[in-house]
Enzyme design. Sequence first.
Site, PDB file in Angstrom:
ATOM      1  N   VAL A  39      19.620  29.482  33.965  1.00 30.78           N
ATOM      2  CA  VAL A  39      19.382  28.616  35.117  1.00 30.78           C
ATOM      3  C   VAL A  39      18.002  28.924  35.676  1.00 30.78           C
ATOM      4  CG1 VAL A  39      20.124  27.952  37.432  1.00 30.78           C
ATOM      5  CG2 VAL A  39      21.824  28.416  35.673  1.00 30.78           C
ATOM      6  N   ASP A 148      37.465  27.471  35.062  1.00 33.38           N
ATOM      7  CA  ASP A 148      36.687  28.717  35.013  1.00 33.38           C
ATOM      8  C   ASP A 148      36.313  29.155  36.433  1.00 33.38           C
ATOM      9  OD1 ASP A 148      35.534  30.889  33.747  1.00 33.38           O
ATOM     10  OD2 ASP A 148      33.606  29.908  33.474  1.00 33.38           O
ATOM     11  N   PRO A 151      34.333  34.511  40.863  1.00 37.98           N
ATOM     12  CA  PRO A 151      33.353  34.767  41.926  1.00 37.98           C
ATOM     13  C   PRO A 151      31.938  34.324  41.586  1.00 37.98           C
ATOM     14  CG  PRO A 151      34.833  36.638  41.707  1.00 37.98           C
ATOM     15  CD  PRO A 151      35.144  35.710  40.567  1.00 37.98           C
ATOM     16  N   ALA A 152      31.550  34.407  40.309  1.00 41.03           N
ATOM     17  CA  ALA A 152      30.192  34.021  39.926  1.00 41.03           C
ATOM     18  C   ALA A 152      29.959  32.526  40.079  1.00 41.03           C
ATOM     19  CB  ALA A 152      29.907  34.437  38.487  1.00 41.03           C
ATOM     20  N   ASN A 153      31.029  31.739  40.142  1.00 38.28           N
ATOM     21  CA  ASN A 153      30.899  30.292  40.281  1.00 38.28           C
ATOM     22  C   ASN A 153      31.157  29.815  41.696  1.00 38.28           C
ATOM     23  OD1 ASN A 153      30.144  29.708  37.671  1.00 38.28           O
ATOM     24  ND2 ASN A 153      32.231  29.458  36.940  1.00 38.28           N
ATOM     25  N   ASP A 166      29.579  24.818  38.568  1.00 39.05           N
ATOM     26  CA  ASP A 166      29.753  24.972  37.128  1.00 39.05           C
ATOM     27  C   ASP A 166      31.084  24.445  36.613  1.00 39.05           C
ATOM     28  OD1 ASP A 166      29.307  25.553  34.552  1.00 39.05           O
ATOM     29  OD2 ASP A 166      29.047  27.704  34.803  1.00 39.05           O
TER      30      ASP A 166
END
Length: 525
Positions: A39, A148, A151-153, A166
Amino acid sequence: MLEDDRATQAPAEALPFRRVLGGRYLLEQRIAFGGMASVWRAHDETLRRTVAVKLLHDHLAADEGLRERFRREAVAAAKLGHPGIVGLYDTGEHPEATYLVMAYVEGPTLRELLAERGRLEIGEAAAVTAQVAEALSYAHARGLVHRDVKPANILLETDGSAKIADFGIAKVAESARDLTQTGTVLGTAAYVAPEQVRGEPVDGRADEYALACVLYEAVSGRRPFEAESAMTMAAQRLNEDPLPLRAVRPDVPRGLDDVVMTALAREPDDRYPDLAAFARALEPWVGSGPAIERAPATVGADAEGEEAAPVGGLSRGFLRSERTWLAPITALLVVAVALVAVGLATGVLESASVPTLAATAVDESAQEAAVPLEADALTAFDPEDVEGFVGGDGIENDELLPNLVDGDPSTAWRTERYDDPGFGNLKPGVGVVIDLGGAHALTGAEVTTPTEGMSFELRVAEEPHDDAEAWEVAARVDGAEAEEALDLDGVAARYVLLYVVPDLVVEDGGALAAVSSLELRGEPL
């Protein structure tokens, strides 16, 4: 394909050349890196705004099936116009890239915030979860399942509001055409629902299960399931229930514990019927969203969010614990100073007999011999090809590297969080490379760490190498104390490798090591 949940925050890497996609998107800086894509922060030169551009990795872009999956992300996400969902603006193909253009969100991911703080206050965690649940409910009503959620999304804006990003492996629930092959599981092992592990058809309740895993981690600081491998972690949920939330964090209200455990039921029919019901069940505990005090981040990169450790939590916890003894000592010092003042005033004490607190015997030569270190001279060391090991991913919490040289003992660079003290057999070690800008004769070093008991080496070289064995070991410390002073005996070096080796320090949720500061002494050659 089960994806592990590893760090995806990439170094703020400047482009080696100017690249414009679609005749309008000028790529400026890489800000995240994941299994499928990277990204980049970019400038839309037509609409004159900052955007985030997701670039499919070149070797994947060559696969027609993966390009189709990537394209479907755009088609699916473009249908979603909800304030809790990161908007998608455009998609296209370039002779060198397949890409998506998304809204640029200022603020960290939930993964980064948990890495900094360890866990959230109960009201904060409930607020984030409820917002994401409402956004996912909106998507589910339009036939889209995220598949999916992790936490990262989840992105947190500076006002504390949450967005889900995402939809890279989202499935059009009512579509007769399914790109997911039988027996293939798309998702991240720590959060994937049991029915996904079994390769069964999924609906919005799979997102509910994953979001409940996120809430469990946000409240307790640990995941519902932990294991040495992604497959084992995923398989656990087929036959086991996680520990009740109250068993991990006793101050959790019993009612909230019941809500979380209901959403974590192994069978979809035993969960809440939809995300809207899950959000309503959380309402009694919803407080204000977390206050964001960090530098801006942006959307994830189809990313496996990070085996993160609470560096901010470490430093703040350290300061909190230190206050318990600093306060009385400070009070004693105040009393002592007052007594000395009274003694001098009454003649009971003579000034010559009072020891000075000033550092009159400072070694000026030692101060002058400090080697200046700048943040832009630091790079993470995590080679992808390591003989006898799986290897790394080329990054290791790069965004935390400036903490090594910022002069603030409450900040730190840390490793990712691993399954065991031996890096989960993934690698022999990780570290940081320091470019001294020229050859130096190094006489000493000082290393401070909030993770006492860690082990590390200082290695040196005239040129940087991807192979750690090509570096000369100048010093080694096993079971480090909070402050370590090392004698380097005038070793010559242009590059220094601070190399963290087993054993890592075991804490709740994994094993890690952190370094608050690194100082080097020596003279240019």
